[in-house]
Design a protein around this motif. Structure first.
Motif, PDB file in Angstrom:
ATOM      1  N   ALA A 336     -31.098 -39.699  -8.867  1.00 48.79           N
ATOM      2  CA  ALA A 336     -31.426 -38.305  -8.552  1.00 48.79           C
ATOM      3  C   ALA A 336     -31.683 -38.138  -7.057  1.00 48.79           C
ATOM      4  O   ALA A 336     -31.207 -37.180  -6.431  1.00 48.79           O
ATOM      5  CB  ALA A 336     -32.651 -37.865  -9.354  1.00 48.79           C
ATOM      6  N   ALA A 337     -32.407 -39.093  -6.460  1.00 48.08           N
ATOM      7  CA  ALA A 337     -32.694 -39.014  -5.026  1.00 48.08           C
ATOM      8  C   ALA A 337     -31.409 -39.137  -4.214  1.00 48.08           C
ATOM      9  O   ALA A 337     -31.219 -38.448  -3.201  1.00 48.08           O
ATOM     10  CB  ALA A 337     -33.690 -40.110  -4.637  1.00 48.08           C
ATOM     11  N   GLU A 341     -29.967 -36.325  -1.736  1.00 50.61           N
ATOM     12  CA  GLU A 341     -29.703 -36.658  -0.338  1.00 50.61           C
ATOM     13  C   GLU A 341     -28.318 -36.150   0.074  1.00 50.61           C
ATOM     14  O   GLU A 341     -28.100 -35.765   1.218  1.00 50.61           O
ATOM     15  CB  GLU A 341     -29.765 -38.176  -0.207  1.00 50.61           C
ATOM     16  CG  GLU A 341     -30.119 -38.696   1.164  1.00 50.61           C
ATOM     17  CD  GLU A 341     -30.327 -40.212   1.110  1.00 50.61           C
ATOM     18  OE1 GLU A 341     -31.096 -40.683   0.235  1.00 50.61           O
ATOM     19  OE2 GLU A 341     -29.709 -40.907   1.926  1.00 50.61           O
ATOM     20  N   MET A 342     -27.377 -36.151  -0.886  1.00 51.00           N
ATOM     21  CA  MET A 342     -26.026 -35.682  -0.570  1.00 51.00           C
ATOM     22  C   MET A 342     -25.876 -34.187  -0.824  1.00 51.00           C
ATOM     23  O   MET A 342     -24.780 -33.642  -0.681  1.00 51.00           O
ATOM     24  CB  MET A 342     -25.011 -36.449  -1.413  1.00 51.00           C
ATOM     25  CG  MET A 342     -24.929 -37.903  -0.978  1.00 51.00           C
ATOM     26  SD  MET A 342     -23.474 -38.685  -1.642  1.00 51.00           S
ATOM     27  CE  MET A 342     -22.193 -37.579  -1.090  1.00 51.00           C
ATOM     28  N   GLU A 391     -15.137 -39.483  -5.204  1.00 47.57           N
ATOM     29  CA  GLU A 391     -15.832 -39.769  -3.941  1.00 47.57           C
ATOM     30  C   GLU A 391     -17.336 -39.481  -4.055  1.00 47.57           C
ATOM     31  O   GLU A 391     -18.168 -40.294  -3.651  1.00 47.57           O
ATOM     32  CB  GLU A 391     -15.213 -38.924  -2.823  1.00 47.57           C
ATOM     33  CG  GLU A 391     -15.769 -39.259  -1.453  1.00 47.57           C
ATOM     34  CD  GLU A 391     -14.998 -38.571  -0.330  1.00 47.57           C
ATOM     35  OE1 GLU A 391     -14.368 -37.516  -0.594  1.00 47.57           O
ATOM     36  OE2 GLU A 391     -15.025 -39.094   0.799  1.00 47.57           O
ATOM     37  N   ARG A 392     -17.667 -38.330  -4.639  1.00 51.84           N
ATOM     38  CA  ARG A 392     -19.091 -37.983  -4.795  1.00 51.84           C
ATOM     39  C   ARG A 392     -19.806 -39.013  -5.658  1.00 51.84           C
ATOM     40  O   ARG A 392     -20.905 -39.466  -5.320  1.00 51.84           O
ATOM     41  CB  ARG A 392     -19.237 -36.603  -5.439  1.00 51.84           C
ATOM     42  CG  ARG A 392     -18.848 -35.461  -4.524  1.00 51.84           C
ATOM     43  CD  ARG A 392     -18.940 -34.165  -5.326  1.00 51.84           C
ATOM     44  NE  ARG A 392     -18.444 -33.037  -4.579  1.00 51.84           N
ATOM     45  CZ  ARG A 392     -17.604 -32.127  -5.056  1.00 51.84           C
ATOM     46  NH1 ARG A 392     -17.168 -32.223  -6.299  1.00 51.84           N
ATOM     47  NH2 ARG A 392     -17.203 -31.120  -4.314  1.00 51.84           N
ATOM     48  N   GLY A 393     -19.190 -39.351  -6.774  1.00 51.02           N
ATOM     49  CA  GLY A 393     -19.809 -40.311  -7.691  1.00 51.02           C
ATOM     50  C   GLY A 393     -20.025 -41.655  -7.024  1.00 51.02           C
ATOM     51  O   GLY A 393     -21.092 -42.266  -7.147  1.00 51.02           O
ATOM     52  N   ALA A 394     -19.008 -42.129  -6.299  1.00 50.76           N
ATOM     53  CA  ALA A 394     -19.100 -43.447  -5.657  1.00 50.76           C
ATOM     54  C   ALA A 394     -20.151 -43.424  -4.549  1.00 50.76           C
ATOM     55  O   ALA A 394     -20.871 -44.404  -4.348  1.00 50.76           O
ATOM     56  CB  ALA A 394     -17.738 -43.862  -5.110  1.00 50.76           C
ATOM     57  N   ASN A 395     -20.262 -42.307  -3.845  1.00 49.33           N
ATOM     58  CA  ASN A 395     -21.278 -42.212  -2.790  1.00 49.33           C
ATOM     59  C   ASN A 395     -22.696 -42.150  -3.369  1.00 49.33           C
ATOM     60  O   ASN A 395     -23.620 -42.757  -2.821  1.00 49.33           O
ATOM     61  CB  ASN A 395     -21.014 -40.999  -1.894  1.00 49.33           C
ATOM     62  CG  ASN A 395     -20.005 -41.334  -0.804  1.00 49.33           C
ATOM     63  OD1 ASN A 395     -20.007 -42.457  -0.275  1.00 49.33           O
ATOM     64  ND2 ASN A 395     -19.140 -40.385  -0.475  1.00 49.33           N
ATOM     65  N   VAL A 396     -22.854 -41.417  -4.479  1.00 49.49           N
ATOM     66  CA  VAL A 396     -24.170 -41.385  -5.122  1.00 49.49           C
ATOM     67  C   VAL A 396     -24.523 -42.794  -5.609  1.00 49.49           C
ATOM     68  O   VAL A 396     -25.657 -43.263  -5.457  1.00 49.49           O
ATOM     69  CB  VAL A 396     -24.195 -40.366  -6.289  1.00 49.49           C
ATOM     70  CG1 VAL A 396     -25.443 -40.540  -7.148  1.00 49.49           C
ATOM     71  CG2 VAL A 396     -24.123 -38.937  -5.732  1.00 49.49           C
ATOM     72  N   LEU A 397     -23.523 -43.497  -6.147  1.00 51.56           N
ATOM     73  CA  LEU A 397     -23.748 -44.884  -6.579  1.00 51.56           C
ATOM     74  C   LEU A 397     -24.206 -45.731  -5.389  1.00 51.56           C
ATOM     75  O   LEU A 397     -25.206 -46.452  -5.479  1.00 51.56           O
ATOM     76  CB  LEU A 397     -22.449 -45.452  -7.180  1.00 51.56           C
ATOM     77  CG  LEU A 397     -22.516 -46.913  -7.640  1.00 51.56           C
ATOM     78  CD1 LEU A 397     -23.445 -47.083  -8.841  1.00 51.56           C
ATOM     79  CD2 LEU A 397     -21.115 -47.439  -8.008  1.00 51.56           C
ATOM     80  N   LEU A 398     -23.493 -45.613  -4.286  1.00 55.50           N
ATOM     81  CA  LEU A 398     -23.820 -46.403  -3.088  1.00 55.50           C
ATOM     82  C   LEU A 398     -25.264 -46.156  -2.630  1.00 55.50           C
ATOM     83  O   LEU A 398     -26.032 -47.104  -2.425  1.00 55.50           O
ATOM     84  CB  LEU A 398     -22.829 -46.064  -1.966  1.00 55.50           C
ATOM     85  CG  LEU A 398     -23.094 -46.707  -0.599  1.00 55.50           C
ATOM     86  CD1 LEU A 398     -23.013 -48.234  -0.690  1.00 55.50           C
ATOM     87  CD2 LEU A 398     -22.096 -46.189   0.444  1.00 55.50           C
TER      88      LEU A 398
END
Ligand SMILES: [Zn+2]
Length: 407
Positions: A336-337, A341-342, A391-398
């Protein structure tokens, strides 16, 4: 820090070519030739990223570049259902690969090492969760001996063909103390995120599944001479249960409750004979353990009632009982954080299908990120997730991994 979408897309396309079907999907059931090719490809990609690849006794594939323990384990699966989609499982594994590459490139020092995992047979060619069951220590010798695919091929023989000893799989057990957290990015496989135009789903719990085999028994009679009121038609009982089961899910269930009859078989199954026996599978899914139990009890009472109404006998056999698995609050909070952040909107939601996170989630804190599936399609060549959602999912994962690995 952000992922490199072009590189992740290239990996998705390359892996999507392995086991490709004429319809544009993939067929990579576990230990098929295509699955073995995909495994070799993944090991090569891990090595090419400068990481150490390792395959355990259950065929689970790991990749890491930092030693130490406990680890933040991240992954999914690369096997598929026959003629399935290119994103289910593959997205989770390849997104982690990309995250690990980025962290390595940036030289970020983490308190807990990140480790990639691709679990064996998530999709169930041989029953499902072979890799994560072995990894968490719940795979028993008799389960291995009995595990067969739909054509009767034993997993023991399927693995032997590739020089692996299935009976050794329990050696894949890893002490849960070695796992700080497990995180899995996956496509939603349903229509909710797309319909609500929300890019990130945070999975609250993975649904439990109760599956029953229900047989109504009546009497075979000639379809001509036997008057309508005198029949004991087993199919009437089955049909009544299909309709009343649906009503039960809608009225007594939660919005996440599902009741499905997927198989109906009639005996003798002849056009001019009143059905003497109707067998159906009756599956209930729900994320609350209490409600799941309640729906199961009401369903059994319903079947008994219906049998009385139509003057039939009814027999209920339990095929499968999997409890719901709530996911860890600390992992949900990290996800969630990261989304916040994104600046991305997020939705708490249940996972309605099975995932390795429900197995690992029983022994270690686990969390799942969902990204939208176009038209909710999955287990089909039509499965699709748009680049921006990937891209969004992978960045949230990162970002979530960085948080979990730093604490
Ligand atoms: Zn999957």
């Amino acid at each position: 820090m952000r992922i490199n979408l072009a590189r992740l897309k290239r990996d998705l396309e390359e892996l999507g070519c392995i086991g490709r079907t004429p319809q544009g999907g993939v067929s990579r059931p576990s230990f098929s030739d295509a699955d073995m090719q995909a495994r070799r490809w993944l090991v090569d990609r891990i090595s090419a990223a400068g990481m150490v690849a390792r395959v355990d006794a259950a065929g689970n594939i790991f990749g890491r570049w930092q030693s130490g323990s406990p680890v933040v384990l991240v992954g999914s699966h690369i096997d598929s259902v026959p003629n399935g989609g290119r994103f289910d499982g593959a997205l989770g594994v390849l997104a982690v690969l990309e995250c690990l590459r980025r962290v390595k490139e940036e030289g970020v020092r983490l308190r807990h090492p990140l480790e990639l995992v691709a679990f064996t047979d998530e999709e169930g060619a041989f029953g499902g969760f072979f890799g994560s069951y072995a990894f968490t220590g719940v795979l028993r010798a008799e389960d291995i001996q009995q595990a067969k695919d739909s054509k009767g091929l034993r997993i023991v023989d399927a693995m032997a063909r590739h020089g692996m000893d299935a009976m050794q799989a329990p050696a894949a057990y890893r002490d849960p103390k070695d796992i700080r957290a497990y995180v899995e990015l996956h496509i939603e496989q349903g229509p909710v995120l797309e319909a609500r135009q929300i890019p990130i789903g945070i999975v609250d719990a993975i649904v439990g599944i109760h599956r029953y085999g229900i047989t109504f028994r009546g009497r075979a009679d000639h379809a001509g001479p036997t008057p309508m009121p005198d029949r004991k038609d087993a199919l009437l009982g089955a049909s009544d249960l299909v309709l009343k089961g649906r009503e039960l899910a809608l009225k007594a269930g939660s919005p996440a409750s599902r009741i499905t009859v997927g198989v109906v078989q009639l005996k003798p199954g002849v056009a001019n004979i009143v059905p003497a026996e109707a067998y159906l599978t009756y599956e209930i899914r729900e994320q609350s353990a209490g409600l799941l139990r309640l729906l199961a009890e009401k369903s059994q009472a319903l079947a008994a009632d219906i049998a009385r109404t139509w003057e039939l006998e009814v027999f209920v056999e339990t095929i499968l009982q999997i409890d719901p698995v709530p996911l860890a609050e600390e992992v949900k909070a990290a996800i969630a954080a990261a989304a916040q952040e994104m600046g991305l909107q997020q939705l708490r939601m249940p996972a309605m299908a099975g995932h390795d996170a429900q197995v690992v989630g029983r022994v270690a804190p686990a969390g799942m990120i969902f990204v939208p599936s176009k038209d909710g399609r999955s287990h089909s060549p039509l499965e699709f997730t748009a680049d921006e959602d990937v891209e969004r999912g992978a960045n949230v994962l990162l970002l979530a991994l960085l948080k979990l690995a730093a604490e």
